[in-house]
Design an enzyme around this catalytic site. Sequence first.
Site, PDB file in Angstrom:
ATOM      1  N   VAL A  61       0.803  -1.227   0.000  1.00 55.42           N
ATOM      2  CA  VAL A  61       0.000   0.000   0.000  1.00 55.42           C
ATOM      3  C   VAL A  61       0.840   1.283   0.000  1.00 55.42           C
ATOM      4  CG1 VAL A  61      -0.201   0.266   2.518  1.00 55.42           C
ATOM      5  CG2 VAL A  61      -2.096   0.976   1.027  1.00 55.42           C
ATOM      6  N   TYR A  62       2.117   1.206   0.331  1.00 51.67           N
ATOM      7  CA  TYR A  62       2.934   2.410   0.395  1.00 51.67           C
ATOM      8  C   TYR A  62       3.052   3.055  -0.988  1.00 51.67           C
ATOM      9  CZ  TYR A  62       4.592   0.793   5.008  1.00 51.67           C
ATOM     10  OH  TYR A  62       4.672   0.362   6.316  1.00 51.67           O
ATOM     11  N   ALA A  63       2.610   4.310  -1.059  1.00 52.07           N
ATOM     12  CA  ALA A  63       2.656   5.080  -2.312  1.00 52.07           C
ATOM     13  C   ALA A  63       1.990   4.315  -3.456  1.00 52.07           C
ATOM     14  CB  ALA A  63       4.094   5.455  -2.680  1.00 52.07           C
ATOM     15  N   GLY A  65       1.958   1.255  -4.211  1.00 57.90           N
ATOM     16  CA  GLY A  65       2.793   0.216  -4.818  1.00 57.90           C
ATOM     17  C   GLY A  65       4.139   0.722  -5.282  1.00 57.90           C
TER      18      GLY A  65
END
Length: 351
Positions: A61-63, A65
């Site tokens: 979920v960070y940025a 993907g």
Amino acid sequence: MQYARLGDSGLIVSRLAFGAMTFGSGTGPFASVSKVGQSGANDLVARAIDGGVTFFNSADVYAGGDSERMLGKALGSRRKEVVVATKLGNRMGPALVDSGLSRRHVLAAVDGSLERLGTDYIDVYLVHKVDALTPVEETIEALEDVVRAGKARYVGFSNWPAWMAAKALGIQRANRWSQFRGAEMYYSLVGRDLEHDVVPFCLDAGVGVMVWSPLAGGFLSGKYTRAKPKGESGDRLGGFDFLPYDRERGYAVVDLLRSIGEKRGASPPQVAIAWLLTRPAVSAVLVGASSPAQLQDNLGAADVKLAPEDLEQLDAATKPALPYPQWFTARVADGKAHAALGITLATPPVR
């Protein structure tokens, strides 16, 4: 650099792990967190490896993907020299099924992370949060299939309560499946709730704690003051003030970090991280960075030696109140039996 096994596993990791949450471009509150481009990521990863880091961490979920994509590119040909952890469970698309810990999403999520990271296996695969809509049994069986397919080497959890992790571990042991070996959890000098249940569980079960946000979202860096509680424009707390803690008590803790740091030739963040490295069950502390200077300072924590009096001061200044039933257990402990065995009780029992 210091090194340790991840829990009771044979996997050796650097005790300072690099967290790639700063990679990519964030929107909304994440704009103050995710702000490192690919060239910066390449530089930070190379510097981390040169500094002895062998453990890298991200999440799907960070940025959106991009963190995984950028980490994979930055590692490049050195990927098999290091340990890579990533997480699943948060929403990754508009469809109802694009989130959670259902079997469907677990199997889809691991393939997505493998593609973005540019690798054919994940060393440590962790569920990122509790999914109250999916039975734990379904999630654990799906994780075992991921391991058996060779897509992950080890599994773990993040942000789960101890009782749920214990239930999952019981299922894993009963079926002789791969057991949880890592627990990525929030832990800091102003957030010690972990010590009540999760740390005792991890010590008993052989699960290594991987600490996220060791500086409480940057608060313990010392750059946030009563006069400037959000710091300068663009600072993390100005846009992502997510963690709950007693801010006034926190300022006193930062003052103590400065005082100890002056004696030990260390910065406040280094002292805060060094304290975590002395805590039971902690295998690794995740340190993020958006600049080489910040990374160098954080990595310097591995060389900070805190004296017993430093640890006593920090513990006394931040000791959390015991919840029930822990306070009851402490108050009715048999003082005579403990004394006979030479065991000092942290809380004197009621006579």
